[in-house]
Design an enzyme around this catalytic site. Sequence first.
Site, PDB file in Angstrom:
ATOM      1  N   HIS A  99      -4.555   5.484   4.179  1.00 38.16           N
ATOM      2  CA  HIS A  99      -4.089   5.930   2.938  1.00 38.16           C
ATOM      3  C   HIS A  99      -2.344   5.877   3.211  1.00 38.16           C
ATOM      4  O   HIS A  99      -1.734   5.712   2.067  1.00 38.16           O
ATOM      5  CB  HIS A  99      -4.259   7.345   3.066  1.00 38.16           C
ATOM      6  CG  HIS A  99      -4.568   7.843   1.363  1.00 38.16           C
ATOM      7  ND1 HIS A  99      -3.228   7.481   0.533  1.00 38.16           N
ATOM      8  CD2 HIS A  99      -5.182   8.596   0.763  1.00 38.16           C
ATOM      9  CE1 HIS A  99      -3.648   7.993  -0.640  1.00 38.16           C
ATOM     10  NE2 HIS A  99      -4.813   8.687  -0.464  1.00 38.16           N
ATOM     11  N   ALA A 100      -1.782   5.536   4.340  1.00 34.18           N
ATOM     12  CA  ALA A 100      -0.514   5.321   4.465  1.00 34.18           C
ATOM     13  C   ALA A 100      -0.025   3.893   3.950  1.00 34.18           C
ATOM     14  O   ALA A 100       1.293   3.667   3.567  1.00 34.18           O
ATOM     15  CB  ALA A 100      -0.078   5.354   5.672  1.00 34.18           C
TER      16      ALA A 100
END
Length: 461
Positions: free
Chosen positions: A139-140
């Site tokens: 998700h980063a």
Amino acid sequence: MAIMPVTDSMFLLAEAREHPMHVGGLQLFELPDGAGPDYVSDLHRQLLETVDVRPLFRRRPRGPVGVLGQFAWTNDDQLDVEYHVRHSGLPRPGRIRELLELTSRLHGTLLDRHRPLWEFTIIEGLGDNRFATYSKIHHALLDGVSALRLLGSTLSEDPDDRGVRPPWSPPVRTDVFDRPGRRDADPPDPFAAVSAFVKEVAGLGSAAARVVNEAFREQSATLAFQAPKSMFNVPITGARRFAAQGWPLERIRAVGRASGTTVNDVMLAMCSGALRQYMIDLGRLPDRPLVAAVPMSLRTRTPAGETALGGNAIGLILCDLATTDPDPTARLRTIHESMLRGKAVYHGMSRLQVTALSAIPLVPLAIGTIPGLTTVTPPAFNVMISNVPGPRRPLYWNGARMQGVYPLSIPYEGQALNITVTSYAESLEFGLTGCRRTVPHLQRLLGLLEESLTDLEKALC
């Protein structure tokens, strides 16, 4: 070296073995005409030969692994494609049940931070002339909106197109230096940018006061940390269970037309009815209504008309799901009004201000790895429910028609269930990701979603 935005590094800092922080997608494909028994294995070999990789898919955290210093990206110049692109199989003829079980296991394992944070698995052995792909990315690196747009941009609407490249490989462009609006564009004024940033930060205090005042003025508005404690707001493990199914969009639109509500409102009402009955069956329904956190995309288009990929651009609305109300139409009406109020509160705010205020309910997720914290603090909300727009037309991967795309997301500490929905062609695809230990019989929620939609249809259509 590229410095990470705080919204990206937060997902790395919050990650632990019990809390994987990657998103994923399961895609079902129909084998093209004339495909032989070695079609999938041949496709896998072709994927391994694709060595031209987008910069986004070469990023890995800079610095020692597992320490509080990973606030910058570096490029991996020794990318091992064979590690990232994998081939798996089900005992023939594989059923959807076995596919979901395999996907659940794949989604529960952490990505290796020594390498770029993504994996892609092609899966053969499915019955009914099909194969599947499962992809996951941290998700980063990408939020759900970016991931689906990337998928849509790498497939084709033409079933005869055999030049489709995988998501990690850039398309071949011939107009890089001749795109309109680029050559003669004025360079940005750094002093104006800094001035605008200072003004936005200065406005955060008044924006926060506005949110609180608006919430108290409207009695049914929802504030963070007003949600009841529920069976989903407990410590979780790293093991995952995944369930998925699609519903015809026309059924949902018909309910929306009859009630004067949106597709998103009806989707939330389906989830509300299903969660209500699921918790009643388990004897776990709270005496106050559940509160859903509903992300909204803040991503805007570039001057060239394209959406930038990478990073996260998300705001958050807290929605009253009215799970204590047995009337399905009353639940839908409450959800509709709650969503309208949530959007109105943010009206006129900048992207920075919306992002900062939306982060308040997410603070417990970022520090939720502190032992015992979730047992002594009230939940900011009970369940995350996301609706991510997907491709509007059927797509093909070198002749293989994509039958469905099902999103997998992130259960957080104190948030054991995540519901993510995306549209594809004329279908609304639900992906339910839960902690394997604390959310029992997850598959049962799919049947309850159908019952919830049927109840709305009987009452309104």
